[in-house]
Design an enzyme around this catalytic site. Structure first.
Site: not given
Ligand code: AHR
Length: 526
Positions: A194, A330
């Site tokens: 991110e 994710e």
């Molecule tokens: O999964 C929790 C968080 O969500 C992660 O660390 C991040 O990459 C995302 O914003």
């Protein structure tokens, strides 16, 4: 012609069934699609809350039965999911992780601070060797996410050498001194996480230049392929800005031309489901939610389809040979933290709604199997949409776990084109979504598998299935459903939501499946 004829017959069958319009599903077995990469069923495990410490890792000296410190009950359960790949150590944590803190005798490792996830102490007991023990216990591929945000290319390249070199170099010898002779295999290497946000608030232009520099300097051993993953965009559009969906993917895939020195194999994309559409404020409760929140959760989930489609469009433009994979590394539901829990630990209950969310996503991922080469649900244990919840020595499997288990036959299966017609809509207020979601594939065992979801929480729906050219006798598999939308498993009642056997016979050449309200169904054709 055969397909068209069968479809027309099915149309007639479907409309006449029980006086109620039946969704018609036609599966084209003659024109197989792309293989559903097993890594679509990957997991994400971050140093966050109680995921590692307690949830998975208890240490060699624990009273909880363990292997090399990893709790046996959790490993045994995860092995039934055939976990194909695990992404580690973050997430946002990846961009503050320094690998040297996590090697050598555990008692001598420095205690550090997990600055983003509650400012709690990080013992570093789980480090490189422990992660690869986990990988080997699960028989999974390793997806190591490097620290671009606060690290250097040199630090990362030295970590890669430490993990993978079979030479007599100082770092390879250090690995041996720490107990591992053979090199580890890093299948996937993420460069930052991110980077538009917690990884450094970079622009796509700035990040792309850094990626080129880092990827050039990260040199896996000769002849050992390691996929280099660029940190890409997001679907946080409602709350951050709406440029994240394709801007990063577009810029990265248009401007990075991989060569023998510059690896570029995949671009990541993150998207979480929030019932209330907000990541920063009230997200909605994990249990005891209204039908309105059931609906808004599913509406939000189905946005995954449009986000992947948008990314695919730009990738097909910039990378027509499909050399670059899209990793949704994710995704999952993100609710308000469980009452009484540390809000920074992202611990939430997991209900039948989460099972439906997972299955809807799987059907979407199957549809884009040509581009989606990996996904990693957030996260494996005790965090967000988890497979497993623990409390000290107790463990319970969630509805999401059961959905993953039911979908195992789709790993490496050949996707089959599927068409739905006469699809009933599930409507509530101004919202309307398809009541039935479906996908089909030919598994590695040669059988045809069908996955179906009924999103309507109140209505059984009949589905007429035709497979032109195949004499279908019936189907057999498993169904996951329950009486309440928020039915869930607890340590006291661990089997409230568990799959039950499901079978149906074709009658007079017709295969009509009755799908109970709010259900996930996976069957093999007989
Ligand atoms: O999964 C929790 C968080 O969500 C992660 O660390 C991040 O990459 C995302 O914003």
């Amino acid at each position: 012609m055969r397909v068209l004829k069968a479809f027309l017959v099915a149309m007639a069958l479907g409309i006449s069934f029980s006086g109620q319009a039946s969704t018609l599903i036609s599966i084209d077995v003659d024109t197989p699609g792309p293989i559903i990469n097993k890594n679509i069923y990957g997991q994400f495990a971050e140093h966050l809350g109680r995921l590692f410490y307690e949830g998975l890792w208890v240490g060699n000296d624990s009273n909880i039965p363990n292997t090399k410190g990893w709790r046996n009950d959790a490993i045994d359960a995860l092995n039934l999911l055939k976990v194909p790949v695990v992404r580690w150590p973050g997430g946002c944590f990846a961009d503050e992780y320094h690998w040297r803190n996590g090697i050598g005798p555990q008692a001598q490792r420095p205690v550090t601070v997990n600055t983003l996830w509650g400012g709690v102490e990080e013992s570093n007991a789980v480090g490189t060797h422990e992660f690869f023990d986990l990988i080997e216990l699960l028989g999974a591929e390793a997806y190591v996410n490097g620290n671009l945000g606060s690290g250097t290319p040199q630090e990362m390249s030295r970590w890669l050498e430490y993990m993978t070199s079979e030479s007599q170099s100082e770092l390879a010898q250090l690995r041996r001194k720490n107990g591992r002779d053979e090199p580890y295999r890093v299948h996937h290497l993420g460069i930052g996480n991110e980077s538009w946000g917690c990884g450094g608030h970079m622009s796509p232009e700035y990040y792309t230049n850094l990626f080129k520099q880092w990827s050039t300097m990260l040199r896996p051993p000769w002849g050992v392929p390691t996929k280099m993953v660029a940190s890409g965009g997001h679907g946080y559009g409602d709350v951050i800005d709406d440029s994240g969906v394709t801007q990063w993917t577009d810029y990265l895939t248009a401007n990075i031309k991989p060569n023998f020195l510059l690896g570029f194999d995949a671009v990541s994309f993150h998207y979480y489901t929030h019932p209330k559409g907000s990541v920063f404020e009230a997200r909605g409760a994990a249990t005891q939610f209204s039908q309105q929140e059931w609906m808004s959760t599913l509406v939000a989930t189905l946005k995954m389809d449009e986000y992947i489609a948008a990314n695919k469009t730009v990738m097909d433009k910039n990378d027509p040979d499909k050399k670059i994979g899209l990793y949704i590394d994710e995704w999952g539901t993100w609710y308000d933290p469980a009452p009484g829990s540390n809000p920074a630990f992202l611990y939430q209950q997991n209900t039948l709604r989460d099972a439906v969310v997972a299955a809807l996503n799987f059907n979407i991922f199957h549809r884009y199997a040509d581009r989606v080469q990996m996904t990693n649900i957030a996260q494996m244990v005790n965090v967000l949409q988890a497979m497993i919840l623990t409390d000290d020595d107790q463990m319970v499997l969630t509805p999401t776990y059961h959905t993953y288990k039911m979908f195992v036959p789709f790993q490496q299966a050949v996707s089959l084109p599927i068409s739905l017609s006469e699809t009933e809509q599930y409507q509530l207020g101004d919202d309307s979504i398809p009541a039935i979601s479906a996908s089909a594939a030919r598994g590695t065992d040669g059988k045809i598998y069908i996955a179906l979801v009924n999103t309507n929480p109140h209505k059984m729906l009949p589905v007429t299935v035709v497979l032109p050219g195949i004499a279908v006798h019936g189907v057999a598999g498993e169904i996951l459903t329950a009486d309440a939308m928020d039915a869930h498993n607890t340590f006291d009642a661990p089997y409230a939501v568990t799959p039950k056997p499901y079978s149906a016979s074709a009658k007079g050449g017709e295969l009509i499946l009755e799908i109970p309200a709010k259900a996930v169904l996976v069957v093999a054709v007989e």
